[in-house]
Design a protein around this motif. Sequence first.
Motif, PDB file in Angstrom:
ATOM      1  N   UNK A   1       6.424  19.395  60.305  1.00 59.93           N
ATOM      2  CA  UNK A   1       6.712  20.302  59.283  1.00 59.93           C
ATOM      3  C   UNK A   1       6.887  20.042  58.302  1.00 59.93           C
ATOM      4  N   UNK A   2       5.614  19.037  57.504  1.00 54.78           N
ATOM      5  CA  UNK A   2       4.965  17.732  56.647  1.00 54.78           C
ATOM      6  C   UNK A   2       4.745  19.122  55.480  1.00 54.78           C
ATOM      7  N   UNK A   3       4.636  20.339  55.127  1.00 53.14           N
ATOM      8  CA  UNK A   3       4.513  21.295  53.943  1.00 53.14           C
ATOM      9  C   UNK A   3       5.620  21.311  53.293  1.00 53.14           C
ATOM     10  N   UNK A   4       6.774  21.607  54.128  1.00 58.46           N
ATOM     11  CA  UNK A   4       8.173  21.526  53.206  1.00 58.46           C
ATOM     12  C   UNK A   4       8.270  20.075  52.805  1.00 58.46           C
ATOM     13  N   UNK A   5       7.854  19.054  53.563  1.00 57.75           N
ATOM     14  CA  UNK A   5       8.331  17.735  52.661  1.00 57.75           C
ATOM     15  C   UNK A   5       7.246  17.864  52.036  1.00 57.75           C
ATOM     16  N   UNK A   6       5.814  18.127  51.524  1.00 59.61           N
ATOM     17  CA  UNK A   6       4.590  17.693  50.703  1.00 59.61           C
ATOM     18  C   UNK A   6       5.510  18.692  49.047  1.00 59.61           C
ATOM     19  N   UNK A   7       6.450  19.936  49.758  1.00 61.18           N
ATOM     20  CA  UNK A   7       6.834  20.886  48.679  1.00 61.18           C
ATOM     21  C   UNK A   7       8.230  20.769  48.210  1.00 61.18           C
ATOM     22  N   UNK A   8       8.472  19.810  48.629  1.00 63.49           N
ATOM     23  CA  UNK A   8      10.531  19.538  48.357  1.00 63.49           C
ATOM     24  C   UNK A   8      10.670  20.428  48.317  1.00 63.49           C
ATOM     25  N   UNK A   9      11.033  21.139  50.196  1.00 64.25           N
ATOM     26  CA  UNK A   9      11.832  22.114  50.192  1.00 64.25           C
ATOM     27  C   UNK A   9      12.385  21.750  51.304  1.00 64.25           C
ATOM     28  N   UNK A  10      14.644  21.407  50.809  1.00 61.34           N
ATOM     29  CA  UNK A  10      15.161  21.360  51.074  1.00 61.34           C
ATOM     30  C   UNK A  10      15.616  21.929  52.850  1.00 61.34           C
ATOM     31  N   UNK A  11      15.655  22.952  52.863  1.00 60.03           N
ATOM     32  CA  UNK A  11      16.248  24.065  54.177  1.00 60.03           C
ATOM     33  C   UNK A  11      14.712  23.973  54.631  1.00 60.03           C
ATOM     34  N   UNK A  12      13.614  23.298  54.689  1.00 60.81           N
ATOM     35  CA  UNK A  12      12.560  24.120  55.554  1.00 60.81           C
ATOM     36  C   UNK A  12      12.401  25.308  55.198  1.00 60.81           C
ATOM     37  N   UNK A  13      10.940  25.392  55.859  1.00 60.64           N
ATOM     38  CA  UNK A  13      10.033  26.934  56.059  1.00 60.64           C
ATOM     39  C   UNK A  13      10.709  27.301  56.986  1.00 60.64           C
ATOM     40  N   UNK A  14      10.069  28.412  56.822  1.00 61.24           N
ATOM     41  CA  UNK A  14       9.652  29.856  58.229  1.00 61.24           C
ATOM     42  C   UNK A  14       8.584  30.629  58.397  1.00 61.24           C
ATOM     43  N   UNK A  15       8.938  31.680  58.879  1.00 62.16           N
ATOM     44  CA  UNK A  15       7.792  32.805  58.990  1.00 62.16           C
ATOM     45  C   UNK A  15       7.700  33.422  57.569  1.00 62.16           C
TER      46      UNK A  15
ATOM     47  N   UNK B   1       7.251  34.091  53.664  1.00 57.25           N
ATOM     48  CA  UNK B   1       7.154  33.200  52.550  1.00 57.25           C
ATOM     49  C   UNK B   1       8.182  33.184  51.750  1.00 57.25           C
ATOM     50  N   UNK B   2       8.168  31.652  51.307  1.00 57.75           N
ATOM     51  CA  UNK B   2       9.292  31.191  50.464  1.00 57.75           C
ATOM     52  C   UNK B   2       8.382  31.321  48.421  1.00 57.75           C
ATOM     53  N   UNK B   3       8.499  31.906  47.723  1.00 58.71           N
ATOM     54  CA  UNK B   3       8.474  31.508  46.972  1.00 58.71           C
ATOM     55  C   UNK B   3       8.960  30.239  46.255  1.00 58.71           C
ATOM     56  N   UNK B   4       7.807  29.490  45.708  1.00 53.50           N
ATOM     57  CA  UNK B   4       8.814  28.465  45.133  1.00 53.50           C
ATOM     58  C   UNK B   4       8.599  28.154  43.010  1.00 53.50           C
ATOM     59  N   UNK B   5       9.159  27.330  42.438  1.00 52.72           N
ATOM     60  CA  UNK B   5       9.173  27.623  40.913  1.00 52.72           C
ATOM     61  C   UNK B   5       8.094  26.751  40.930  1.00 52.72           C
ATOM     62  N   UNK B   6       6.883  27.073  40.014  1.00 57.38           N
ATOM     63  CA  UNK B   6       5.710  26.144  39.835  1.00 57.38           C
ATOM     64  C   UNK B   6       5.621  26.756  37.994  1.00 57.38           C
ATOM     65  N   UNK B   7       5.557  25.428  37.396  1.00 54.01           N
ATOM     66  CA  UNK B   7       5.106  26.123  36.213  1.00 54.01           C
ATOM     67  C   UNK B   7       2.876  26.818  36.274  1.00 54.01           C
ATOM     68  N   UNK B   8       3.449  27.595  35.251  1.00 54.26           N
ATOM     69  CA  UNK B   8       2.131  27.689  35.359  1.00 54.26           C
ATOM     70  C   UNK B   8       2.150  29.901  35.300  1.00 54.26           C
ATOM     71  N   UNK B   9       0.754  30.810  35.223  1.00 52.43           N
ATOM     72  CA  UNK B   9       1.263  32.579  35.320  1.00 52.43           C
ATOM     73  C   UNK B   9       0.885  32.786  36.206  1.00 52.43           C
ATOM     74  N   UNK B  10       0.796  32.365  37.533  1.00 51.98           N
ATOM     75  CA  UNK B  10       0.275  32.493  38.624  1.00 51.98           C
ATOM     76  C   UNK B  10       1.742  32.439  39.701  1.00 51.98           C
TER      77      UNK B  10
END
Length: 350
Positions: A50-64, A66-75
């Motif tokens: 589960x390293x990707x969830x850790x690297x992105x700081x997603x507390x509940x983990x990731x599933x199958x 896609x989860x949208x993350x809040x990031x700076x930038x136009x994309x």
Amino acid sequence: MTLTEHVGSAEVIVCCGSGGVGKTTVAAALGLQAARMGRRAVVATIDPAKRLADALGVPGGLGNDPVKLGVDGPGELWALMLDTASTFDGLVRANAETVEQAERILANGFYRNVAGSLSGTQEYMAAERLHALHDDERFDLVIIDTPPTRNALDFLDAPNTLTKFIDHPLFKILMVPTRRGLKVLNIAAQPILRTIGKVVGGAALADAVAFFQAFAGMETGFRQRAEEVMVLLHADVSRFVLVASPRADTIEEARYFADRLQGSNLAVAATVVNRCTPTFGELPESRPNGPEDAALYDNLAELQTAAVAERTQASELLAEEVVHTTWVPTLPGDVHSLESLETIRALLFD
């Protein structure tokens, strides 16, 4: 091309490398850079850790999904972790000719208890997930974080492996009843199946036979999607980023992977050498006399020696791969949030 140019133009980026080199973090940082450049990127890991969830700081983990993350930038930046069973279920429903056929397969004991854990299933489902994400209109860049090198090669080989399985004589034997209009395959009448039944048990074999008979007509769809994945991986829109660290074992593993890619008519597009000893400028011409200054001088000399040794260690890989190479210095801590991931992104691109 530079790493920035690859992130700006590719539709698929596959991050490869041995375990423990920061491959997942690099994949996440590539996605963050893509979002800053105005792209809609999704980072998908097929590594069961589960390293990707850790690297992105997603507390509940990731599933199958896609989860949208809040990031700076136009994309946009999305992330997911492959769920083999859910992906397989979706593939069955998508390729079944009727709802009844799909439900018959999904309820089959062989499918529920064995198929999801068979060798190669995870890798093929990863290839299927790549296919689906690439066709998803929400995303214009798919970044795949693969398992360690040898397993990543299984992922690349999975579409061909499936095609070979469909062409295997045993598969054709199991499909005979359906093609001849029969409902039941007499296990006792087939010597090869009698032999298998003695090993795995008659009930288990009956479930397996029922599964493959229910599979009738779907092999064409599976074969077509496998071929489409192979075409996609070999297309100019797909790039392979090789991640290593300045150690002999990871460099050797990276070299092995590059050679295997070349053998499959693929190539490394860019290299990231992660967790390097940082450089702090030139040494003074002479060693100071004062004890504190002398200690600082010795420390700087030791770091410079280590940095030179690491660059030399990696030269075997870099000399043969005429691609853009990025050196990322080691950091004092791990990446566990988007804020700390931004540090990696800046080191890679700024």
